[in-house]
Design an enzyme around this catalytic site. Structure first.
Site, PDB file in Angstrom:
ATOM      1  N   CYS A   2       0.815  -1.198   0.000  1.00 36.99           N
ATOM      2  CA  CYS A   2       0.000   0.000   0.000  1.00 36.99           C
ATOM      3  C   CYS A   2       0.858   1.261   0.000  1.00 36.99           C
ATOM      4  O   CYS A   2       2.070   1.207  -0.133  1.00 36.99           O
ATOM      5  CB  CYS A   2      -0.892   0.009   1.250  1.00 36.99           C
ATOM      6  N   ASP A 101      -3.280  -9.282   8.131  1.00 35.50           N
ATOM      7  CA  ASP A 101      -2.015  -9.198   8.842  1.00 35.50           C
ATOM      8  C   ASP A 101      -1.842  -7.829   9.494  1.00 35.50           C
ATOM      9  O   ASP A 101      -1.065  -7.676  10.431  1.00 35.50           O
ATOM     10  CB  ASP A 101      -0.833  -9.519   7.925  1.00 35.50           C
ATOM     11  N   SER A 364      10.600 -12.284  -7.173  1.00 35.99           N
ATOM     12  CA  SER A 364      11.766 -11.929  -7.982  1.00 35.99           C
ATOM     13  C   SER A 364      13.035 -12.477  -7.341  1.00 35.99           C
ATOM     14  O   SER A 364      13.011 -12.962  -6.205  1.00 35.99           O
ATOM     15  CB  SER A 364      11.874 -10.400  -8.129  1.00 35.99           C
ATOM     16  N   GLY A 365      14.142 -12.353  -8.062  1.00 38.71           N
ATOM     17  CA  GLY A 365      15.424 -12.833  -7.557  1.00 38.71           C
ATOM     18  C   GLY A 365      16.290 -11.755  -6.944  1.00 38.71           C
ATOM     19  O   GLY A 365      17.490 -11.960  -6.735  1.00 38.71           O
TER      20      GLY A 365
END
Length: 633
Positions: A2, A101, A364-365
């Site tokens: 957000c 969460d 992603s890496g």
């Protein structure tokens, strides 16, 4: 995932900032296109824009207050272990109204205070207002995945996810010359600085408390230097088993979502490992890569397609023309609210734009190169510290390399460029060599580029700041390479790589997660000796060896390539008018009074010469700055 913003007023003058809260919240709409709302108390206001990923119901909308109304939170990020924390809190008598969460994070802070930060697995930037104490608590994740900026004066404290939100409150905009010097060298601005004076980035792994008009900041986590103090005693095979165990657990955490999750796939080792493990957890995993029609030297989609076929993912390749790059350039530049000139931001922007049509979350890496020694500069550092006849002759032949054509535009000119930089760095101390290879300037080129009336201003402060950045580089032996990786985790990762991914993905309402940045995994990696990371003919040694049996053999034979764009060709053709007639036009530069016109002319001449070296990166940095300056100053 957000965008957050807010104000804490210290007096009636500060309370006038409340009228800007809605505009400051709306400025973050691209970060959170699904929902927006504000909370206003007498002395405080909080704003939130939501990208719904966990508990997508209305109950998960923010700001969220506890059942007493004393505490209110705005939160950007994801807490992967929130279900475990929720259970622990429930056992203590906490009752929840949502499945989000965010509410778990709020009650974790109420219950455990700052200790809660040590329990969090995830990435985050959040603020909690305590109505009874009239205080504000802010915190940022361990490695700086999520941004958090703030401003403090005698009347108010302001914070936001992005600069474009902070300036909605009507702050004075004065250029920070320390930040400008860093930018001209690095092409990005390292925390805690921003391009404006009196606006700061909260450092990664820090929290801040604002009470009675004062701010107190503390560090709650540091990457442990176990490689120096308590190196791993595990055998190489045991290291491989532990790495696999930690990475599998990290991937599983990052697949938790109430929306579809996909993966970026470049075909390099890092993203391929992430896809290999994620494909074991998600059937028909969607993967995405991007390449170029017009320049095969920068196109890596062939390798990505090999990996996708190997793991039977549902793969999509996006091929770009120069026209595609140009068509998206202005949108990308307009999203930047401070200068940021990593040119690979453009393909990340376009990739995120395409991927958002298919999924809302992508893994992603990112992060692997910094801590495993994956960059060309790391291998060069290894060669210098190892010594030998090859390094000796490369250093001696510096005059030859300088006279050969250098650029990033094709294999041989890029190789000559790398050899010249290697030879130049080989004669420097570890600290000065790191600084040379981290940026695009040599010796006094930053000062020369500044307008003469600015050269004496903030120079001492800049040098002191540079010294703090380089303070961990002490050893000259091979194990000192771990200090290089540690410094990259402090400088390059949070200020360049993660800023790029956050800005470009959030500009398109896409959440990106980095499994290599699980803190348990990072702690393990920094317990390993250099011999487990870089060898004679290999980088990211343990990572490559651990997954060699399951990855396609072809990706082990490919050259190391960054996520680059054909910038030199582009600046010499499609963007030439922008250089000569607009943003770097002589009269504009002179009237602006920031840069030395003669030095800018030299850079432009270098760009169009037969030996451009890294001039294209420096010109690109100037173009990005000029575009930003025209919009904001």
């Amino acid at each position: 995932m957000c965008g957050i913003t807010g104000v804490l007023a210290f007096n009636e003058i500060g309370r006038f900032s409340m009228i800007n809260l809605q505009n400051a919240t709306d400025a973050l709409t691209q970060r959170g296109p699904d929902w927006g709302d504000t909370f206003i108390s007498f002395w405080a206001g909080l704003g939130h824009r939501r990208l719904s990923v966990i508990d997508t119901s209305e109950a998960g909308n923010q700001p969220i207050s506890d059942h007493t109304g004393r505490y209110t939170i705005v939160f950007n990020g994801e807490i992967y272990n929130y279900q475990k924390l929720r259970q622990q809190l429930a056992e203590k008598g906490v009752s929840f109204r949502t499945h989000s969460d965010t509410e778990v994070l709020l009650y974790a802070y109420i219950t455990w205070g700052t200790y809660a930060l040590e329990l969090l697995h995830g990435f985050f930037a959040f603020a909690i207002y305590d109505k009874e104490e009239n205080s504000l608590f802010l915190a940022r994740d361990r490695y700086g995945v999520k941004p958090l900026l703030y401003y403090l004066d005698e009347d108010r404290f302001l914070f936001a996810s992005e600069m474009k939100s902070i300036i909605q409150y009507g702050i004075e905009k004065k250029i920070n010359l320390i930040a400008l010097r860093h930018y001209l060298h690095l092409n990005y601005i390292p925390a805690p600085h921003t391009i404006f004076e009196n606006i700061y980035k909260l450092l990664p792994a820090h929290y801040a408390k604002i009470l009675n008009g004062q701010i107190q900041t503390e560090c709650y986590y540091q990457i442990p230097k176990h490689y120096a103090e308590h190196p791993s005693q595990l055998s190489y095979e045991e290291q491989q088993n532990r790495l696999k165990e930690l990475l599998v657990a990290s991937i599983r955490k990052r697949l938790v979502a109430d929306v579809p999750v996909g993966a970026f796939l470049s075909g390099g080792i890092d993203s391929s490992v992430a896809v290999a493990l994620a494909s074991q957890e998600v059937e028909n995993l969607q993967t995405f890569s991007i390449g170029y029609y017009d320049n095969k030297f920068f196109d890596e989609t062939h390798y990505a397609e090999i990996v996708a076929k190997h793991f039977q993912t549902k793969h999509t390749t996006f091929k770009l023309s120069n026209k595609d790059l140009l068509d998206n350039l202005e949108s990308m530049l307009n999203y930047l609210d401070e200068p940021f000139a990593d040119s690979s931001a453009l393909p990340v922007f376009i990739l995120s734009k395409f991927v958002k049509k298919f999924v809302k979350v992508a893994i992603s890496g990112d992060g692997a190169d910094e801590m495993w020694g994956g960059y060309n500069k790391h291998f060069a550092e290894y060669q210098i510290r190892k010594g030998g006849i090859l390094a000796h002759w490369v250093k001696i032949l510096l005059p030859l390399w300088k006279n050969l054509p250098q650029s990033r535009n094709n294999f041989w000119s890029n190789k000559f460029r790398q050899l010249a930089r290697f030879a130049e760095g080989a004669n420097l101390s570890p600290q000065e060599r790191y600084w040379l290879w981290a940026g695009f300037c040599k010796n006094n080129e930053v000062e020369q580029l500044l307008h003469p009336h600015l050269r004496s201003q903030a120079q001492t402060e800049y040098q002191k700041d540079k010294g703090q950045i380089l303070q961990h580089l002490q050893k000259k032996d091979m194990e000192g390479l771990n200090e290089v990786f540690y410094t990259d985790m402090q400088l390059v990762l949070p200020n360049d790589m993660l800023v790029k991914v956050d800005l470009m993905s959030m500009a398109n309402g896409l959440e990106v997660r980095e499994p290599f940045l699980d803190h348990e995994l990072v702690n393990f990696v920094f317990s390993l000796p250099v011999s487990s990371k870089v060898g004679k003919d290999i980088r990211k040694k343990l990572l490559q060896d651990t997954f060699r049996e399951i990855l396609p053999a072809e990706i082990y034979k490919r050259p190391k390539h960054g996520f680059e764009v054909p910038l030199l060709d582009w600046l010499r053709t499609d963007l030439r008018s922008l250089i000569e007639n607009e943003l770097l036009q002589d009269r504009f530069v002179e009237e602006q009074g920031i840069f030395d016109i003669e030095e800018v002319k030299k850079l432009k001449n270098k760009l169009f010469s037969k030996n451009p070296q890294d001039s294209h990166a420096r010109i690109w940095g100037l173009l990005v700055f000029q575009h930003w300056w025209k919009r904001f100053c």
